[in-house]
Design a protein around this motif. Structure first.
Motif, PDB file in Angstrom:
ATOM      1  N   PRO A  58       0.805  -1.232   0.000  1.00  0.00           N
ATOM      2  CA  PRO A  58       0.000   0.000   0.000  1.00  0.00           C
ATOM      3  C   PRO A  58       0.834   1.276   0.000  1.00  0.00           C
ATOM      4  CG  PRO A  58      -0.986  -1.602   1.471  1.00  0.00           C
ATOM      5  CD  PRO A  58       0.324  -2.187   1.021  1.00  0.00           C
ATOM      6  N   MET A  59       1.917   1.295   0.791  1.00  0.00           N
ATOM      7  CA  MET A  59       2.737   2.499   0.876  1.00  0.00           C
ATOM      8  C   MET A  59       3.319   2.864  -0.490  1.00  0.00           C
ATOM      9  SD  MET A  59       6.060   3.363   3.255  1.00  0.00           S
ATOM     10  CE  MET A  59       7.287   2.529   2.264  1.00  0.00           C
ATOM     11  N   TYR A  60       3.871   1.879  -1.182  1.00  0.00           N
ATOM     12  CA  TYR A  60       4.476   2.161  -2.488  1.00  0.00           C
ATOM     13  C   TYR A  60       3.429   2.339  -3.581  1.00  0.00           C
ATOM     14  CZ  TYR A  60       9.036   1.496  -0.491  1.00  0.00           C
ATOM     15  OH  TYR A  60      10.154   1.662   0.276  1.00  0.00           O
ATOM     16  N   PHE A  61       2.233   1.814  -3.360  1.00  0.00           N
ATOM     17  CA  PHE A  61       1.131   2.098  -4.282  1.00  0.00           C
ATOM     18  C   PHE A  61       0.819   3.595  -4.255  1.00  0.00           C
ATOM     19  CE2 PHE A  61      -3.398   2.947  -4.834  1.00  0.00           C
ATOM     20  CZ  PHE A  61      -3.640   2.407  -6.093  1.00  0.00           C
ATOM     21  N   PHE A  62       0.742   4.158  -3.046  1.00  0.00           N
ATOM     22  CA  PHE A  62       0.459   5.597  -2.929  1.00  0.00           C
ATOM     23  C   PHE A  62       1.625   6.443  -3.444  1.00  0.00           C
ATOM     24  CE2 PHE A  62      -2.495   4.146   0.554  1.00  0.00           C
ATOM     25  CZ  PHE A  62      -3.656   4.469  -0.128  1.00  0.00           C
ATOM     26  N   ILE A  63       2.853   5.977  -3.238  1.00  0.00           N
ATOM     27  CA  ILE A  63       4.020   6.692  -3.773  1.00  0.00           C
ATOM     28  C   ILE A  63       3.975   6.681  -5.299  1.00  0.00           C
ATOM     29  CG2 ILE A  63       6.534   6.571  -4.052  1.00  0.00           C
ATOM     30  CD1 ILE A  63       6.714   5.760  -1.116  1.00  0.00           C
ATOM     31  N   ARG A  64       3.565   5.543  -5.868  1.00  0.00           N
ATOM     32  CA  ARG A  64       3.439   5.449  -7.327  1.00  0.00           C
ATOM     33  C   ARG A  64       2.375   6.421  -7.847  1.00  0.00           C
ATOM     34  NH1 ARG A  64       3.269   0.405  -7.575  1.00  0.00           N
ATOM     35  NH2 ARG A  64       1.063  -0.105  -7.808  1.00  0.00           N
ATOM     36  N   VAL A  65       1.255   6.484  -7.165  1.00  0.00           N
ATOM     37  CA  VAL A  65       0.189   7.418  -7.544  1.00  0.00           C
ATOM     38  C   VAL A  65       0.686   8.857  -7.435  1.00  0.00           C
ATOM     39  CG1 VAL A  65      -2.091   8.323  -6.894  1.00  0.00           C
ATOM     40  CG2 VAL A  65      -1.704   5.859  -6.922  1.00  0.00           C
ATOM     41  N   LEU A  66       1.395   9.150  -6.347  1.00  0.00           N
ATOM     42  CA  LEU A  66       1.917  10.498  -6.123  1.00  0.00           C
ATOM     43  C   LEU A  66       2.903  10.888  -7.228  1.00  0.00           C
ATOM     44  CD1 LEU A  66       1.496  12.665  -3.887  1.00  0.00           C
ATOM     45  CD2 LEU A  66       3.622  11.863  -2.868  1.00  0.00           C
ATOM     46  N   SER A  67       3.755   9.952  -7.638  1.00  0.00           N
ATOM     47  CA  SER A  67       4.720  10.225  -8.711  1.00  0.00           C
ATOM     48  C   SER A  67       4.012  10.513 -10.029  1.00  0.00           C
ATOM     49  CB  SER A  67       5.672   9.037  -8.884  1.00  0.00           C
ATOM     50  OG  SER A  67       6.472   8.873  -7.735  1.00  0.00           O
ATOM     51  N   GLU A 111      -3.163  15.515  -4.853  1.00  0.00           N
ATOM     52  CA  GLU A 111      -1.917  15.158  -4.155  1.00  0.00           C
ATOM     53  C   GLU A 111      -2.073  15.293  -2.641  1.00  0.00           C
ATOM     54  OE1 GLU A 111       1.873  16.642  -5.231  1.00  0.00           O
ATOM     55  OE2 GLU A 111       1.526  16.459  -7.387  1.00  0.00           O
ATOM     56  N   GLY A 112      -2.712  16.376  -2.207  1.00  0.00           N
ATOM     57  CA  GLY A 112      -2.934  16.565  -0.771  1.00  0.00           C
ATOM     58  C   GLY A 112      -3.763  15.438  -0.176  1.00  0.00           C
ATOM     59  N   CYS A 113      -4.778  14.982  -0.914  1.00  0.00           N
ATOM     60  CA  CYS A 113      -5.621  13.868  -0.447  1.00  0.00           C
ATOM     61  C   CYS A 113      -4.831  12.566  -0.411  1.00  0.00           C
ATOM     62  CB  CYS A 113      -6.844  13.721  -1.355  1.00  0.00           C
ATOM     63  SG  CYS A 113      -8.018  15.091  -1.267  1.00  0.00           S
ATOM     64  N   VAL A 114      -3.968  12.352  -1.420  1.00  0.00           N
ATOM     65  CA  VAL A 114      -3.139  11.136  -1.448  1.00  0.00           C
ATOM     66  C   VAL A 114      -2.131  11.150  -0.292  1.00  0.00           C
ATOM     67  CG1 VAL A 114      -1.402   9.848  -2.765  1.00  0.00           C
ATOM     68  CG2 VAL A 114      -3.429  10.745  -3.918  1.00  0.00           C
ATOM     69  N   LEU A 115      -1.555  12.312   0.005  1.00  0.00           N
ATOM     70  CA  LEU A 115      -0.651  12.422   1.161  1.00  0.00           C
ATOM     71  C   LEU A 115      -1.382  12.108   2.458  1.00  0.00           C
ATOM     72  CD1 LEU A 115       1.381  15.646   0.242  1.00  0.00           C
ATOM     73  CD2 LEU A 115       2.305  13.339   0.487  1.00  0.00           C
ATOM     74  N   THR A 116      -2.647  12.510   2.543  1.00  0.00           N
ATOM     75  CA  THR A 116      -3.465  12.188   3.717  1.00  0.00           C
ATOM     76  C   THR A 116      -3.684  10.681   3.813  1.00  0.00           C
ATOM     77  OG1 THR A 116      -4.613  14.309   3.444  1.00  0.00           O
ATOM     78  CG2 THR A 116      -5.634  12.705   4.914  1.00  0.00           C
ATOM     79  N   ALA A 117      -3.978  10.040   2.666  1.00  0.00           N
ATOM     80  CA  ALA A 117      -4.152   8.583   2.636  1.00  0.00           C
ATOM     81  C   ALA A 117      -2.857   7.875   3.043  1.00  0.00           C
ATOM     82  CB  ALA A 117      -4.583   8.137   1.238  1.00  0.00           C
ATOM     83  N   MET A 118      -1.714   8.409   2.612  1.00  0.00           N
ATOM     84  CA  MET A 118      -0.415   7.835   2.997  1.00  0.00           C
ATOM     85  C   MET A 118      -0.192   7.923   4.496  1.00  0.00           C
ATOM     86  SD  MET A 118       2.065   9.178  -0.089  1.00  0.00           S
ATOM     87  CE  MET A 118       3.554   8.517   0.634  1.00  0.00           C
ATOM     88  N   ALA A 119      -0.598   9.040   5.097  1.00  0.00           N
ATOM     89  CA  ALA A 119      -0.452   9.208   6.547  1.00  0.00           C
ATOM     90  C   ALA A 119      -1.325   8.197   7.293  1.00  0.00           C
ATOM     91  CB  ALA A 119      -0.834  10.633   6.947  1.00  0.00           C
TER      92      ALA A 119
END
Length: 315
Positions: A58-67, A111-119
């Protein structure tokens, strides 16, 4: 004179960019190198996290989305900046300006929402590790990403549509490096007091994301400090430190720019703050997520090693 003042503006002029003989070429080369690094770095992260099975978490899934989002977030503004640095015509059409504002802010909110999901992901992984695999499923990750995109691309739409109905006359000079709400609205020749309501909505959204992320990491830090193993504490801190750095850089500059309400900054500080979250933050993100991440460096090494071996077999 009255007729001239009431002439409708159909394009805007970016007055912040220097001409070629005033150092524009130097800024162009520097910005082109930065943009190339942003695109290359984020593409590398996207490809590596997609191809390496060890990073299918999950963590790298969100990093991939963020990239992926970061590539388009910078593409919404930087190519136009590059064009303005080398062109004598430093203009943008009204429609182009509205589109730039829409995609820039939509992608930024996403991006802000994805960073929230990562947190939230890191909070569950560290504070509730036994239930983490059953909570953070791939289905939930996809739903959180889809929700982030919906939030980002729908929230800004009414404001852009409203700005599109405003009459612009008189001056057409935008004192900023890209089309943004405040510089554009200041050129409208009608009452724009409605923007206060829009500012309040953006403030609630920024503060909500900030609070969720801040509270998540506060709880994470408390749990990490209680870990008996020094190695476990170091690993947990190193993972969260990268996320915190991105969070502080992104939300810090965004908060300073968009949570000011009636406060005003000089043109210099407005531009400096804009450069931070339009150029500097995207430039640092690939460095934080790859060069400062052992798992990512190992995955890049495995991918490059595989390609070298494949090339050797073909020869």
């Amino acid at each position: 004179m009255t007729s001239e003042n009431q002439t409708r503006v159909t394009e805007f002029l970016f007055s912040m960019f220097p001409h070629l003989h005033e150092g524009g070429l130097l800024f162009f080369i520097l910005l082109l190198l930065i943009y190339g690094f942003i695109i290359t770095g984020n593409l590398m992260i996207f490809i590596v996290t997609q191809l390496d099975v060890a990073l299918h978490t999950p963590m790298y899934f969100f990093i991939r989305v963020l990239s992926f989002l970061e590539i388009w977030y910078t593409t919404a503004t930087i190519p136009k900046m590059l064009s303005c640095l080398v062109s004598e015509q430093k203009t943008i059409s009204l429609a182009g300006c509205l589109l730039q504002m829409y995609f820039f802010h939509s992608l930024g909110i996403t991006e802000g929402c994805v960073l929230t999901a990562m947190a939230i992901d890191r909070y569950i992984a560290i504070c509730n590790p036994l239930h983490y695999p059953t909570i953070m499923t791939s289905k939930l990750c996809i739903h959180l990403t889809a929700g982030s995109c919906l939030c980002g691309f729908l929230l800004v739409l009414p404001e852009i549509a409203w700005i599109g109905t405003l009459p612009f006359c008189g001056s057409n000079q935008i004192q900023q490096i890209f089309c943004d709400f405040t510089p554009v609205l200041s050129l409208a020749c009608t009452d724009t007091s409605l923007v206060v309501i829009v500012d309040a909505i953006h403030a609630v959204e920024i503060l909500a994301s900030f609070l969720v992320i801040a509270l998540s990491y506060l709880q994470i830090i408390v749990v990490i400090l209680q870990m008996p193993s020094a190695e476990g504490r170091h690993k947990a801190f190193s993972t969260c430190a990268a996320h915190l750095a991105v969070f502080l850089l992104f939300f810090g500059s965004v908060a300073v720019m968009y949570l000011r309400f009636s406060a005003t900054y000089s043109v210099f500080w407005d531009t400096a703050i804009a450069v931070t979250f339009v150029i500097l933050a995207p430039f640092l993100n690939p460095i934080i997520y790859s060069l400062r991440n052992k798992d990512m460096k190992d995955a890049i090494g495995r991918l490059l090693g595989y390609q070298k071996r494949a090339g050797g077999i073909e020869r």
